[in-house]
Design an enzyme around this catalytic site. Structure first.
Site, PDB file in Angstrom:
ATOM      1  N   GLY A 376       0.781  -1.232   0.000  1.00 17.04           N
ATOM      2  CA  GLY A 376       0.000   0.000   0.000  1.00 17.04           C
ATOM      3  C   GLY A 376       0.811   1.278   0.000  1.00 17.04           C
ATOM      4  N   SER A 695      23.269 -14.587   7.227  1.00 17.85           N
ATOM      5  CA  SER A 695      22.233 -15.039   8.148  1.00 17.85           C
ATOM      6  C   SER A 695      21.812 -16.488   7.937  1.00 17.85           C
ATOM      7  CB  SER A 695      21.019 -14.117   8.081  1.00 17.85           C
ATOM      8  OG  SER A 695      20.295 -14.371   6.911  1.00 17.85           O
ATOM      9  N   LYS A 738      11.091 -11.614   8.299  1.00 13.31           N
ATOM     10  CA  LYS A 738      11.370 -13.049   8.340  1.00 13.31           C
ATOM     11  C   LYS A 738      10.306 -13.783   9.130  1.00 13.31           C
ATOM     12  CE  LYS A 738      16.400 -12.833   7.755  1.00 13.31           C
ATOM     13  NZ  LYS A 738      17.696 -12.842   8.443  1.00 13.31           N
TER      14      LYS A 738
HETATM   15  N1  LIG Z   1      -3.654  -1.423   4.332  1.00 20.60           N
HETATM   16  C1  LIG Z   1      -4.358  -1.479   3.206  1.00 20.60           C
HETATM   17  N2  LIG Z   1      -5.676  -1.218   3.211  1.00 20.60           N
HETATM   18  C2  LIG Z   1      -6.379  -1.269   2.066  1.00 20.60           C
HETATM   19  N3  LIG Z   1      -5.880  -1.571   0.870  1.00 20.60           N
HETATM   20  C3  LIG Z   1      -4.576  -1.840   0.795  1.00 20.60           C
HETATM   21  C4  LIG Z   1      -3.744  -1.793   1.942  1.00 20.60           C
HETATM   22  N4  LIG Z   1      -2.497  -2.094   1.568  1.00 20.60           N
HETATM   23  C5  LIG Z   1      -2.528  -2.318   0.248  1.00 20.60           C
HETATM   24  N5  LIG Z   1      -3.773  -2.145  -0.236  1.00 20.60           N
HETATM   25  C6  LIG Z   1      -4.182  -2.296  -1.619  1.00 20.60           C
HETATM   26  O1  LIG Z   1      -3.324  -3.213  -2.258  1.00 20.60           O
HETATM   27  C7  LIG Z   1      -3.047  -2.835  -3.581  1.00 20.60           C
HETATM   28  C8  LIG Z   1      -1.587  -2.703  -3.803  1.00 20.60           C
HETATM   29  O2  LIG Z   1      -1.081  -1.583  -3.136  1.00 20.60           O
HETATM   30  P1  LIG Z   1       0.033  -0.627  -3.710  1.00 20.60           P
HETATM   31  O3  LIG Z   1      -0.153   0.707  -3.119  1.00 20.60           O
HETATM   32  O4  LIG Z   1       0.098  -0.732  -5.168  1.00 20.60           O
HETATM   33  O5  LIG Z   1       1.301  -1.304  -3.103  1.00 20.60           O
HETATM   34  P2  LIG Z   1       2.823  -0.870  -3.224  1.00 20.60           P
HETATM   35  O6  LIG Z   1       2.882   0.467  -3.827  1.00 20.60           O
HETATM   36  O7  LIG Z   1       3.308  -0.905  -1.812  1.00 20.60           O
HETATM   37  O8  LIG Z   1       3.469  -1.923  -4.027  1.00 20.60           O
HETATM   38  C9  LIG Z   1      -3.785  -1.534  -3.794  1.00 20.60           C
HETATM   39  O9  LIG Z   1      -4.998  -1.808  -4.420  1.00 20.60           O
HETATM   40  C10 LIG Z   1      -3.999  -1.029  -2.391  1.00 20.60           C
HETATM   41  O10 LIG Z   1      -5.129  -0.199  -2.291  1.00 20.60           O
END
Ligand SMILES: Nc1ncnc2c1ncn2[C@@H]1O[C@H](COP(=O)(O)OP(=O)(O)O)[C@@H](O)[C@H]1O
Ligand SMILES: [Mg+2]
Length: 813
Positions: A376, A695, A738
């Site tokens: 996210g 590790s 991990k």
């Molecule tokens: N804590 C969270 N609550 C709601 N949705 C999430 C959460 N974490 C990730 N997502 C959802 O997961 C998907 C991938 O997230 P993204 O922001 O692309 O991840 P990253 O940029 O870290 O690779 C998106 O659709 C995002 O909205």
């Protein structure tokens, strides 16, 4: 016939002459002398000087004939045009260098019959070449004559070089032939060949017609010229040469019908430039370019280049911005609505916003969200934009190697464009968007320059108020842009960039957290994405857990979201095919739709069935992972083979592991001489992925001990830790990721270096520790006691047997 006396009118009366049978010939290089006209001549050829001298002494009559080729030094008969002019030498001046200046008067057309002598100068037999006029032509000649007079008058008026007096002189001339000769000799703009042609035309009607044609053409040219002239004069009082020429070209384009659209376009662009709100110096540059543009033909390649550039300048958000009112309560509710959990990150974001609210002009650090994929990071950054009411743009820096991708190519390159920063701002249509620089840890560098140093300028609050893109070549103020970066790892972010950023870790999720995210966000989103209504489908928790456990193996929730999407797609299809009633997705439905689950814990059991395989824990940029270490022994001689693309540090670990085990072999019932006739092979599968770091030390010793003592390793135990030659276990990094990976894989027991205990206490929530037993160890002995099972014949392995004698144990429940 040569005895006939003729008269010719001169400026001072009349001159009588008789055409002699033989005359000295003066070849003319680049001019034509007509009967009845006066002309200055320069004579330098030695033979010609002699000719004149003697002619002066004689009857002052010579014949002039124009050379076909003006460069010819000693022209023969064939090199001269056959019709020439009998000429009277009116005046002669001798110059100190011996050359002569003459004023001559043409008397009559003569035809060259035969060269009689070439030395000391040319002499030739000539005959008069009288004009031809037919009675039948009189009317036409009359009409032509009027036309010619009228045209000539206009030509004289328009021409900047012809004297007005010529009109008066022409008016006094009677006789069509003479008039034609007079005009032909007066026109300074027509070439020698044309003049010679007119001289050669003995037929008066023909000569008049031809002259009329020439005059008409001349008039057109002069009229166009004067149009240009007057346009220029009305548009600029006095003009520089450049400007003058461009205006002329414009007028010509207009004459050709090319200019009108372009002028309209230029005007439109000018208005757009006015409206774009550019800073003064940028506007000046834009207008300068527009000025250049307006003077280019629209078909020129350069035109498109200049036009594209102006379009870019116009399109940028020079003064467009969204109003920002930081409302912390609203920001919090947006962040909460978009994301479950992530409390630490959200708190930090709110603090960051609070500081901005209190001190809007203090440039805070640039936030950098660091964590595995799918947790996210990008989505958090977007939420920040939403909560601030700002526009948002995202640029992925992954694999970017060329500085020009950040800063653009100079305009001299064909097809040059601005870099990603300026392109992003154009897309944002606002000068204060949230600008997400994704994957800043994956920036590359090569011979095309260093994108990191360009980024440094972008992110530096001291410099970025006048960021200069190579293409734009005018400064753009980036100081109101809110940059947020993301990365999987901090280590590979170039140092100077890292220093500008505040790192905010976004760790991977536990199974429980994933369940909550799926329930609260992913399911609803995927249902909507697949054209379903919330009432059409419900997922029960058991189904979601089954997806998390059996179909995904990741730190984030990307695959989870994808699998939920796959189920929604299949349900949508069923609905479309006519099935009715809401679908409830249960565990059974999941297995039905996605196929049999891939349970990791079964893989663990299967792989550790035989002695020689131990489960380690690894940290990778995409999150933690379990890692198998395999050891085997075969006949050979004191040899250690390592495979699986191990880095140097990991290879050293393997040597240390082997040395330690050799020193303590007896304790495990192994002959200490085993190495003498053995080859030991250590392999870490997934050979294509490079691995490094210390590790895996404990895991290697465990695999070795297992292989050599024929005692299998527990399938529910995973371990991590560096070892020393004396068997001490040293702390390692990435503990949280991990442990999350171990839980994902269904591991229930984890062996960690004692000094990592504080990481567990500080970084892992209550919830995360649930269902997991952690052993902290100081010595290698303890690891082996915990991990190795008693030696039993393969195939008769008890299910999950307990270790012989649990040492100091720390349960975290
Ligand atoms: N804590 C969270 N609550 C709601 N949705 C999430 C959460 N974490 C990730 N997502 C959802 O997961 C998907 C991938 O997230 P993204 O922001 O692309 O991840 P990253 O940029 O870290 O690779 C998106 O659709 C995002 O909205
Ligand atoms: Mg992302």
């Amino acid at each position: 016939m040569s005895d006939t006396t003729n008269r010719v009118q001169t400026g001072v009366g009349e001159r009588s002459y008789t055409v002699p049978a033989e005359v000295p010939i003066l070849p003319l290089r680049d001019t034509v002398l007509f009967p009845n006209s006066f002309m200055p001549l320069a004579v330098a050829r030695e033979s010609s000087v002699r000719l004149i001298d003697e002619a002066i002494a004689g009857g002052k009559l010579i014949g002039v004939f124009t050379q076909k080729d003006p460069t010819q030094e000693e022209p023969a008969q064939d090199d001269l045009h056959p019709i020439g002019t009998l000429t009277h030498i009116h005046k002669m001046f001798k110059l100190p260098d011996g050359s002569l200046r003459l004023i001559v008067q043409g008397l009559a057309r003569i035809r060259l019959v035969r060269i009689a002598d070439t030395r000391p100068y040319l002499r030739a037999e000539v005959v008069e070449a009288p004009e031809v006029t037919r009675d039948s032509d009189t009317v036409e000649i009359d009409a032509l004559q009027r036309n010619v007079r009228a045209n000539f008058q206009q030509v004289v008026q328009l021409s900047p070089v012809l004297s007005e007096d010529l009109t008066a002189l022409a008016a006094n001339i009677t006789g069509a032939g003479r008039l034609a000769d007079f005009i032909a000799s007066s026109l300074s703009t027509i070439g020698t060949n044309v003049k010679q042609e007119l001289l050669s035309m003995l037929d008066v009607r023909q000569r008049m017609a031809e002259l009329n044609r020439i005059l008409t053409k001349e008039l057109e040219v002069l009229e166009l010229g004067s149009k240009i002239q007057s346009q220029v004069q009305s548009e600029v009082g006095k003009s520089q040469r450049d400007y003058f020429l461009r205006e002329q070209m414009k007028a010509i384009q207009k004459e050709l019908g090319e200019g009108d659209d372009q002028a309209k376009e230029t005007e439109e662009l000018r208005q757009k430039i006015d409206a774009a709100g550019m800073p003064e110096d940028v506007k000046k540059e834009a207008l300068r370019e527009l000025d250049r543009l307006s003077k280019m033909p629209a078909a020129a390649a350069e035109y498109t280049v200049a036009r594209t550039y102006i379009d870019w300048l116009i399109a940028l958000p020079w003064n467009k911005r969204t109003e920002e009112a930081i409302d912390l309560a609203r920001a919090k509710s947006v962040l909460d609505a978009d994301h479950s959990g992530l409390e630490r990150a959200k708190d930090r974001i709110l603090e960051y916003l609070a500081v901005r609210k209190l001190k809007p002009d203090v440039k805070g650090p640039i936030l950098c969200f660091v964590g595995p994929p799918g947790v996210g990071k990008t989505s958090l950054a977007k939420s920040i934009a939403t909560s601030l009411g700002r526009k948002v743009v995202r640029v992925s820096l992954g694999g970017m190697r060329d500085e020009a991708e950040i800063r653009g190519h100079r305009r001299t390159y064909i097809g040059a464009l601005p870099g990603q920063i300026i392109q992003g701002l154009r897309r944002a249509e606002s000068r204060n968007p949230v600008f997400i620089l994704d994957e800043i840890d994956k920036l590359g560098t090569d011979f095309r320059g260093d994108p990191a140093s360009a980024l440094l300028e972008v992110l530096d609050p001291e410099q970025n108020n006048s960021f200069r893109d190579h293409y734009l070549d005018v400064p753009f103020d980036l100081s109101e842009v809110l940059f947020i970066t993301t990365a999987n790892v901090v280590d590979t972010i170039p140092g100077p960039l890292r220093d500008r950023m505040e790192v905010l870790e976004v760790p991977g999720y536990t199974e429980e957290e994933k369940l909550r995210i799926a329930r609260d966000h992913l399911v609803a989103r995927q249902i909507a994405n697949h054209g379903l209504a919330a009432a059409d489908v419900t997922f029960d928790d058991e189904a979601l857990s089954a997806i998390i456990r059996g179909y995904t193996r990741e730190a984030g929730v990307r695959n989870l979201e994808r699998e939920i999407g796959a189920i929604c797609r299949k349900i949508a299809r069923r609905l479309a095919e006519g099935q009715t009633g809401p679908a409830v997705v249960s565990r059974a439905v999941v297995e039905d739709l996605l196929g049999a689950p891939r349970h990791l814990d079964e893989e663990m059991k299967d792989r550790t069935k035989d002695p020689g395989v131990a489960i380690g824990l690894a940290w990778t940029p995409v999150g933690g992972d379990v890692l198998f270490v395999e050891a085997s022994r075969m006949a050979g001689g004191s040899q250690l083979t390592l495979t699986g693309q191990l880095g140097d540090v990991m290879k050293e670990s393997a040597r240390i592991a082997l040395s330690w085990f050799r020193a303590h072999a007896t304790r495990f019932g192994v002959d200490p001489q085993f190495y003498k006739d053995s080859e030991i092979h250590l392999h870490v599968p997934a050979g294509a992925i490079p691995k490094d770091g210390p590790s895996a030390g404990v895991t290697m010793v465990t695999a070795l001990a297992s292989a050599l003592s024929s005692r299998p390793v527990r399938s529910d135990v995973a371990m991590t830790g560096e070892i020393t030659l004396s068997g001490r276990v040293l702390p390692v990094g990435g503990i949280k990721e991990k442990v999350l990976a171990a839980k994902r894989a269904g591991i229930t027991t984890v062996i960690l270096p004692r000094q990592n205990a504080k990481n567990i206490r500080e970084d892992l929530t209550e919830e995360l520790r649930r269902g997991l037993t952690v052993y902290y160890v100081d010595e290698m002995d303890e690891v082996l006691k915990l991990a190795l099972l008693p030696a039993v014949p393969a195939g008769r392995l008890a299910e999950n047997p307990k270790p012989e004698e649990p040492p100091r144990r720390l349960s975290l429940a």
